[in-house]
Write a protein that holds these residues in place. Structure first.
Motif, PDB file in Angstrom:
ATOM      1  N   SER A  42      29.273  83.116  16.636  1.00 38.27           N
ATOM      2  CA  SER A  42      29.670  81.766  17.033  1.00 38.27           C
ATOM      3  C   SER A  42      29.392  81.574  18.519  1.00 38.27           C
ATOM      4  CB  SER A  42      31.134  81.507  16.715  1.00 38.27           C
ATOM      5  OG  SER A  42      31.946  82.243  17.581  1.00 38.27           O
ATOM      6  N   VAL A  43      28.868  80.410  18.840  1.00 43.66           N
ATOM      7  CA  VAL A  43      28.511  80.074  20.213  1.00 43.66           C
ATOM      8  C   VAL A  43      29.254  78.798  20.584  1.00 43.66           C
ATOM      9  CG1 VAL A  43      26.617  79.411  21.759  1.00 43.66           C
ATOM     10  CG2 VAL A  43      26.201  81.051  19.906  1.00 43.66           C
ATOM     11  N   LYS A  44      29.864  78.804  21.761  1.00 42.54           N
ATOM     12  CA  LYS A  44      30.604  77.629  22.197  1.00 42.54           C
ATOM     13  C   LYS A  44      30.294  77.371  23.664  1.00 42.54           C
ATOM     14  CE  LYS A  44      35.361  75.899  22.004  1.00 42.54           C
ATOM     15  NZ  LYS A  44      36.730  76.330  21.679  1.00 42.54           N
ATOM     16  N   LEU A  45      30.000  76.122  23.988  1.00 39.50           N
ATOM     17  CA  LEU A  45      29.789  75.748  25.383  1.00 39.50           C
ATOM     18  C   LEU A  45      30.826  74.701  25.766  1.00 39.50           C
ATOM     19  CD1 LEU A  45      25.886  75.378  25.534  1.00 39.50           C
ATOM     20  CD2 LEU A  45      27.264  77.233  26.494  1.00 39.50           C
ATOM     21  N   GLU A  46      31.535  74.939  26.864  1.00 39.22           N
ATOM     22  CA  GLU A  46      32.513  73.959  27.338  1.00 39.22           C
ATOM     23  C   GLU A  46      32.184  73.563  28.767  1.00 39.22           C
ATOM     24  OE1 GLU A  46      36.731  75.414  25.733  1.00 39.22           O
ATOM     25  OE2 GLU A  46      35.293  77.059  26.043  1.00 39.22           O
ATOM     26  N   LYS A  47      32.391  72.294  29.058  1.00 40.59           N
ATOM     27  CA  LYS A  47      32.134  71.800  30.400  1.00 40.59           C
ATOM     28  C   LYS A  47      33.367  72.053  31.257  1.00 40.59           C
ATOM     29  CE  LYS A  47      29.523  67.821  31.990  1.00 40.59           C
ATOM     30  NZ  LYS A  47      28.558  68.614  32.720  1.00 40.59           N
ATOM     31  N   VAL A  48      33.216  72.741  32.380  1.00 40.75           N
ATOM     32  CA  VAL A  48      34.346  72.992  33.271  1.00 40.75           C
ATOM     33  C   VAL A  48      34.406  71.887  34.329  1.00 40.75           C
ATOM     34  CG1 VAL A  48      35.361  74.583  34.938  1.00 40.75           C
ATOM     35  CG2 VAL A  48      34.205  75.469  32.893  1.00 40.75           C
ATOM     36  N   ASP A  49      33.290  71.642  34.959  1.00 39.92           N
ATOM     37  CA  ASP A  49      33.209  70.493  35.864  1.00 39.92           C
ATOM     38  C   ASP A  49      31.782  69.967  35.841  1.00 39.92           C
ATOM     39  OD1 ASP A  49      31.654  72.039  37.628  1.00 39.92           O
ATOM     40  OD2 ASP A  49      33.392  72.647  38.809  1.00 39.92           O
ATOM     41  N   ASP A  50      31.449  69.235  36.861  1.00 41.23           N
ATOM     42  CA  ASP A  50      30.153  68.593  36.939  1.00 41.23           C
ATOM     43  C   ASP A  50      28.981  69.541  36.681  1.00 41.23           C
ATOM     44  OD1 ASP A  50      28.978  66.187  37.362  1.00 41.23           O
ATOM     45  OD2 ASP A  50      28.425  66.718  39.439  1.00 41.23           O
ATOM     46  N   ASP A  99      28.915  72.333  20.800  1.00 42.19           N
ATOM     47  CA  ASP A  99      28.282  71.902  22.040  1.00 42.19           C
ATOM     48  C   ASP A  99      29.307  71.355  23.027  1.00 42.19           C
ATOM     49  OD1 ASP A  99      28.788  69.225  21.609  1.00 42.19           O
ATOM     50  OD2 ASP A  99      26.744  68.723  21.003  1.00 42.19           O
ATOM     51  N   PRO A 100      28.912  71.061  24.262  1.00 43.68           N
ATOM     52  CA  PRO A 100      29.898  70.663  25.278  1.00 43.68           C
ATOM     53  C   PRO A 100      30.653  69.377  24.926  1.00 43.68           C
ATOM     54  CG  PRO A 100      27.837  71.289  26.317  1.00 43.68           C
ATOM     55  CD  PRO A 100      27.576  71.231  24.855  1.00 43.68           C
ATOM     56  N   ASP A 101      30.122  68.566  24.035  1.00 44.29           N
ATOM     57  CA  ASP A 101      30.854  67.374  23.619  1.00 44.29           C
ATOM     58  C   ASP A 101      31.777  67.645  22.444  1.00 44.29           C
ATOM     59  OD1 ASP A 101      29.539  65.875  25.555  1.00 44.29           O
ATOM     60  OD2 ASP A 101      27.827  65.525  24.220  1.00 44.29           O
ATOM     61  N   GLY A 144      25.117  75.111  34.976  1.00 51.38           N
ATOM     62  CA  GLY A 144      24.031  74.795  34.069  1.00 51.38           C
ATOM     63  C   GLY A 144      23.939  73.310  33.834  1.00 51.38           C
ATOM     64  N   ARG A 145      23.097  72.954  32.915  1.00 57.61           N
ATOM     65  CA  ARG A 145      22.941  71.544  32.562  1.00 57.61           C
ATOM     66  C   ARG A 145      22.618  71.536  31.089  1.00 57.61           C
ATOM     67  NH1 ARG A 145      18.531  67.837  33.684  1.00 57.61           N
ATOM     68  NH2 ARG A 145      19.360  65.728  33.740  1.00 57.61           N
ATOM     69  N   TYR A 146      23.381  70.755  30.318  1.00 52.59           N
ATOM     70  CA  TYR A 146      23.173  70.767  28.877  1.00 52.59           C
ATOM     71  C   TYR A 146      22.275  69.622  28.450  1.00 52.59           C
ATOM     72  CZ  TYR A 146      23.830  71.010  23.895  1.00 52.59           C
ATOM     73  OH  TYR A 146      23.580  71.109  22.560  1.00 52.59           O
ATOM     74  N   ILE A 147      21.219  69.932  27.748  1.00 51.87           N
ATOM     75  CA  ILE A 147      20.381  68.877  27.194  1.00 51.87           C
ATOM     76  C   ILE A 147      20.223  69.120  25.701  1.00 51.87           C
ATOM     77  CG2 ILE A 147      19.023  68.410  29.276  1.00 51.87           C
ATOM     78  CD1 ILE A 147      16.808  70.166  27.841  1.00 51.87           C
ATOM     79  N   ALA A 148      19.872  68.060  25.000  1.00 54.54           N
ATOM     80  CA  ALA A 148      19.665  68.194  23.561  1.00 54.54           C
ATOM     81  C   ALA A 148      18.229  67.818  23.263  1.00 54.54           C
ATOM     82  CB  ALA A 148      20.645  67.287  22.813  1.00 54.54           C
ATOM     83  N   ASP A 177      15.720  79.745  36.430  1.00 55.11           N
ATOM     84  CA  ASP A 177      15.158  78.956  37.518  1.00 55.11           C
ATOM     85  C   ASP A 177      15.501  77.476  37.478  1.00 55.11           C
ATOM     86  OD1 ASP A 177      13.588  79.107  35.308  1.00 55.11           O
ATOM     87  OD2 ASP A 177      11.690  79.002  36.359  1.00 55.11           O
ATOM     88  N   SER A 178      16.237  77.033  36.476  1.00 58.46           N
ATOM     89  CA  SER A 178      16.744  75.665  36.509  1.00 58.46           C
ATOM     90  C   SER A 178      18.057  75.648  35.740  1.00 58.46           C
ATOM     91  CB  SER A 178      15.730  74.701  35.888  1.00 58.46           C
ATOM     92  OG  SER A 178      15.848  74.698  34.486  1.00 58.46           O
ATOM     93  N   PRO A 179      18.926  74.700  36.042  1.00 58.14           N
ATOM     94  CA  PRO A 179      20.232  74.691  35.382  1.00 58.14           C
ATOM     95  C   PRO A 179      20.120  74.601  33.858  1.00 58.14           C
ATOM     96  CG  PRO A 179      20.166  73.115  37.216  1.00 58.14           C
ATOM     97  CD  PRO A 179      18.779  73.607  37.016  1.00 58.14           C
ATOM     98  N   THR A 180      19.128  73.820  33.382  1.00 59.18           N
ATOM     99  CA  THR A 180      18.961  73.671  31.938  1.00 59.18           C
ATOM    100  C   THR A 180      18.578  75.001  31.308  1.00 59.18           C
ATOM    101  OG1 THR A 180      17.947  71.571  32.511  1.00 59.18           O
ATOM    102  CG2 THR A 180      17.833  72.241  30.214  1.00 59.18           C
ATOM    103  N   LYS A 181      17.620  75.650  31.953  1.00 61.03           N
ATOM    104  CA  LYS A 181      17.118  76.901  31.418  1.00 61.03           C
ATOM    105  C   LYS A 181      18.178  77.988  31.505  1.00 61.03           C
ATOM    106  CE  LYS A 181      12.769  79.179  32.073  1.00 61.03           C
ATOM    107  NZ  LYS A 181      11.628  79.241  33.005  1.00 61.03           N
ATOM    108  N   ALA A 182      18.980  77.955  32.590  1.00 60.77           N
ATOM    109  CA  ALA A 182      19.997  78.978  32.794  1.00 60.77           C
ATOM    110  C   ALA A 182      20.951  79.025  31.600  1.00 60.77           C
ATOM    111  CB  ALA A 182      20.760  78.715  34.085  1.00 60.77           C
ATOM    112  N   LEU A 183      21.367  77.849  31.146  1.00 58.69           N
ATOM    113  CA  LEU A 183      22.303  77.779  30.032  1.00 58.69           C
ATOM    114  C   LEU A 183      21.668  78.368  28.772  1.00 58.69           C
ATOM    115  CD1 LEU A 183      25.102  76.599  30.280  1.00 58.69           C
ATOM    116  CD2 LEU A 183      24.296  74.496  29.243  1.00 58.69           C
TER     117      LEU A 183
END
Lengths: 685, 685
Positions: free
Chosen positions: A80-88, A233-235, A204-208, A49-55
């Protein structure tokens, strides 16, 4: 009565529409809804229900699946888990495991079809019990990015891995394999003997922060210390949670349904689907904990015949059967369908998270013995951590887990939280307005529920529903932990206060003596006798140190009373297979449950007497504070050891009963909870 | 790495099992799960997690269906609910309505199949949007009692009613019609022209508390004042909630999807399923609020051609299209797909519940204009009631409603609650620890969300998910209501304090004067001049009375200052089509939004001046406290009227903007909320 024209009808002034045409108009709109379509429209129910939660949900579903698969196949998980940013907005998630892999023909259904899975029908503890999670993630990825998910799976060492691009046809809840075309549907994957890689693009939206992917993985590592998890992480920052325990939890075994809390409809379904021929066999074969003798007894009490055919019994006969079944007493369900974390690993896990907080007290965790709600076995576990650098002026932190999975959202809706809220923590030394609600204080409360079926409030698996039996068990465990916290706080408090008095006496008395001596011109008298008269206590100081794989315990006893004293000292050490070495003096009794008793020799006034012993074979973090009791002495005379509880043996057994199979049927109801009574209170949220 | 034999495999010592056989073993366990089977096992997700709740859920599902059906057919609903005790656990529920009935062939699917319904695919506000509720109730009844549900339905005046006994085959999610055999499948039902009767036996527990069937019906009556509801409880006591309003709410109309917040995957699904031929037509036809001009503009910006075939566009083309669609500005969705309760009926409803509490203040309710989340129009409504006999030392009561249905459970998990918790109520005169959480005080806060798709957190429809847009709108409405509460409290507070001062002065001054006069043997001097000098305020006292269908307003102005005064008086009355009669003196301005302004003549020192007017055409409960402002005077000099806010016109317009269709696209973002920013805070529950 017709206030406006019905939907879909053309309203003609003066012409009254018959109700049939209205009912027919409405009937035309009746349609089947595919389960994918339903969740596509109601993705918030799945937790998206939110971009943060979706991820977070996406990672959670993939990792939970990997852990289940590895454990079922008897493999120590490397994930192993990897998150990459594709666009905004768009991210690419890659989760890879060393599990057994998935046979290629199964991949489309597992990832491209909601309500499809291997663990739904099995009565045993597992993370994924719904057959929704990973396909829901594939669907969410597809809705938000339009892209298929890519699944790579290898099941045998010297063979190539199968690759499939999966989408979901939401109108029909069926998988679409959209690629890749042969020969690209098989690739070499040499670095792995077997395993699965899931690649999903999603918005999604990545937060720490507290409710982040990182936090989820960290908490997962806490309750799954047998797992290696690496995360990028995405960075591009990577973190690793290294395996702290190289044994898998014992495998959970499938069991037959337990007769407790069975519903009539369910019983009828079972009776009509059974493969055995008659009623008595049905009871013995299709349920656990019904012996030949008990089956006979139930049949007798129901007024039916042993040879009755369950496939032909009618409603009244089933009702009689259920009545007879409900009035019988059953052994609790076998424990091997469940996999609690266990007291040792809870402690290890908590210490692992909280190293930088330097808490002053880890309450010995409590693992309750298994119980049953509506036929489903479950088990509650609780641990409390107190003091140190934990913030004192805030609500306590609650760490919630279900079947070894951290729950990060919907804290307010969860029975794990409600259980914490309904305990009167003021009795155990925490601040709490009105004796209910989340208490305030420098504490962390960890609650874990393990069950063959965790009753989540929704498919998002974020909160556990308010089942009275579950709440009851958690509360008992919380009170037990709370009691231990209170013992610690009392001890600390009395020590602090007595120490203050002690220091004042030791400081002032010599000054007075000196002054008086000067005035009367006599030498300063010896004061230890006077000090003991004023203090009039037996002071117990204890310590634990860990060196050369041994816990060294020292208990110094100072007799600050004017008389000789003599009493029994009791200590409780972890029961699990420990060697007690070089105890000095020798205890008169060492029980299997870890209870040690010394009958001390008389200690003279102002004398210091020391009891020492060593423990071998314990993990360092499993023992860091002594639990000391005294008997045969006025409790108000002794500081640093609590009076031996009257129910001491019982209390200890309570904590350790989960180690052994109970001997007698359901007779250890030491604290009976009226679940019916609780229902109202529970629902009063 | 193989720590123990995998499940289902026989472990042979020394023989290493290949992973393929393991993957195959696991594959054999993969199975489809029917949606009924899923919910049979996870009935807590449907809200059937305790006997008390089960009874409530059953009534709720049946009544919600009846209300929807009646409203769709344009019938004022007459609903009767009856609960009878069958035995210790079992109840029989009977719910009967005067709706259009259900055509006989449809009955099995409507009641015996999960995910089947008429309202799922329609974009308009309705209660039942999932196609799960009533069949879930049938299933729960069958699981707990083994009995089928009995449905009786009549669609035409002079015809008999169809009767069917329905069960659900949970293995396949299909209905089983188990009776009655003809000719008993048709009965005469003379007392009704048309309608449906649902009889379901189910296990439950009846309570008469906050979260009870009675409370649900009472709250239903509050937000559905056009409904007659009668209720007979298991003890045979009957209650009736009589229709208070004999107009149906305006029928909600189906709309096409709104382009705001659309997801790529959804856009692609729509584009591939469209019946029109090209891109421009697709935009104009398949969405609301896209005009020919706007469609042209979007196509242009996307770099695609107007004649592009949406059925053949690829991912990148859709991405470009979505980008162009997202950068356009849209009118809010049409309001006729929604049916808010409205300020007048909220007030009526609240007064109805709270008569015995005698609250001192009903804040004018706020109905926000419709907004959109993920393409779904929604609207927030809020009302606050304060004081009287409401308990002052407890958390405020929150009444939650979604699409005119009361929400009684899962308060903690609901965005309606979270919105209340995240407002700093200390600014509006309520007690609140740290400025967040549920405030304490003698208040009731009512929150209603109406939407074409309410994002419930689960199929039980007990709580609304944390959608930032929804939380934002509710918070704005709460703050607006809070501001009005604060105005009321300020006014009350200053009046109380000034009155106290006044009374002291008026009591003491004459005594002093008398005493002094006696001493100096002179007559007592006139004191009014002195009193005004000490008070030095303009005192405004106002009242509203309702008589002969008119609201009579009287505003008495006392000039307790030593000088003549002159200022403007402003009043705000409900804007909706009201006749302002016999205003004395004449106001200089009466605006459409209900704002009235008087330029008062000079008032001499110690003079009393009265402004009076009457309102006609308003329901009595719609106006009971004046909202008075003053301008052209030092605000500290006047008691009983607030200083005219600088943004007065704007503030008023804000409240009334929902009356008219906005003129320009999305430019009234007076308080912009950064929803993205809020996501984190929201999820931090």
């Amino acid at each position: 009565m017709l206030a406006y024209p019905p939907l879909g009808c053309t309203y003609t002034k003066g012409v009254s529409l018959s109700m049939t045409s209205m009912a027919e108009q409405l009937a035309k709109k009746q349609k089947e809804i595919s389960v994918s379509e339903f969740f596509e429209r109601n993705r918030q129910i799945l937790g998206f229900d939110s971009p943060t939660k979706a991820l977070l949900m996406a990672v959670k579903e993939a990792v939970d699946n990997s852990l289940d698969a590895c454990e079922e196949a008897g493999i120590l998980p490397d994930i192993s888990v990897k998150l990459e940013k594709v666009d905004d907005k768009e991210f690419k998630m890659t989760v890879e495991d060393n599990g057994p892999g998935i046979v290629p023909t199964m991949i489309p259904n597992v990832f491209g079809r909601l309500l499809f899975g291997s663990r739904f029908h099995a009565i045993r503890q597992s993370r994924g019990q719904q057959g929704i999670g990973i396909s829901a993630t594939v669907m969410y990825g597809q809705i938000t990015t339009g892209k298929p998910s890519r699944i790579t799976s290898k099941t045998e060492k010297d063979k190539p891995a199968a690759v499939k691009l999966i989408m979901i046809n939401t109108k029909h809840n069926t998988p679409d394999v959209v690629g890749p075309a042969p020969p690209n549907d098989y690739v070499m994957w040499d670095e792995k003997e077997h395993g699965t890689r899931v690649e999903i693009n999603l918005n999604g939206r990545y937060i720490a922060s507290k409710q982040s992917v990182y936090e989820y993985l960290r908490q997962t590592a806490i309750v799954n210390p047998h797992t290696n998890i690496s995360f990028v992480d995405p960075d591009g920052n990577s973190s690793t949670f290294t395996r702290a325990w190289d044994k898998l939890p014992p495998p959970t075994k499938e069991i037959r349904p337990h007769p407790e809390g069975l519903e009539l409809g369910t019983l009828m379904n079972l009776g009509r689907a059974t493969r055995v021929k008659n009623l008595k066999e049905f009871l013995k074969t299709d349920f656990c904990r019904i012996s030949d003798r008990l089956a006979k007894e139930i049949v007798e009490r129901s007024g039916l015949r042993e040879t009755a055919k369950t496939t032909q019994m009618d409603l009244d006969q089933y009702k009689a059967l259920l009545g007879a079944m409900q009035s019988a007493k059953y052994l609790p369900p076998p424990t091997d369908c469940l996999s609690p974390i266990g007291e040792a690993l809870i402690r290890k896990g908590l210490k692992n998270v909280l190293d930088d907080m330097r808490p002053e007290f880890y309450s010995p965790p409590v693992t309750r013995s298994p119980r049953v709600y509506s036929g489903n076995p479950f088990q509650a576990e609780v641990g409390i951590v107190y003091g140190g650098n934990l913030p004192a002026d805030q609500p306590v932190t609650i760490l919630r887990f279900a079947n070894r999975v951290p729950l990060l959202y919907q804290q307010g809706a969860c029975v794990l939280t409600k259980s914490v809220e309904s305990v009167d923590w003021r009795r155990y030394g925490l601040e709490q307005r009105g004796g209910s609600g989340i208490p305030f204080g420098p504490a962390i409360i960890m609650v874990h529920v393990a069950s063959t079926k965790v009753p989540f409030t929704s498919e998002a698996k974020e909160a556990v529903a308010s089942i009275p039996e579950i709440q009851g068990e958690i509360e008992l465990a919380l009170r037990e932990c709370g009691r231990r916290l209170k013992v610690h706080l009392n001890k600390k408090d009395t020590k602090v206060r007595t120490k203050a008095k002690f220091e004042i006496v030791q400081e002032i008395l010599p000054l007075i003596a000196e002054k008086s001596a000067k005035i009367v011109k006599k030498p300063v008298p010896p004061l230890s006798g006077t000090i003991t008269k004023i203090m009039n206590v037996v002071w117990v100081d204890d310590s634990v140190t860990y060196e050369k794989k041994r816990h060294r315990v020292k208990v110094d006893i100072y007799n600050y009373t004017p008389k000789q004293t003599r009493f029994n000292l009791h200590a409780v050490v972890p029961a699990s297979s420990i060697e007690l070495l070089r105890a000095e003096p020798r205890p008169v009794e060492v029980k299997e449950d870890g209870k040690i008793t010394w009958e001390l020799r008389p200690i003279r006034s102002t004398e210091k007497f020391t009891v020492a012993f060593e423990l071998e074979g314990l993990e360092p973090e499993l023992y860091d504070e002594n639990e000391l009791y005294a008997s045969g002495i006025d409790p108000s005379m002794i500081i640093g050891a609590d009076p031996l509880p009257g129910d001491w043996d019982v209390a200890r057994l309570k904590v350790t009963e989960m180690q052994a199979e109970p001997a007698a049927p359901a007779e250890e109801e030491e604290e009976e909870v009226d679940y019916d009574e609780q229902t109202e209170a529970l629902n009063d949220d």
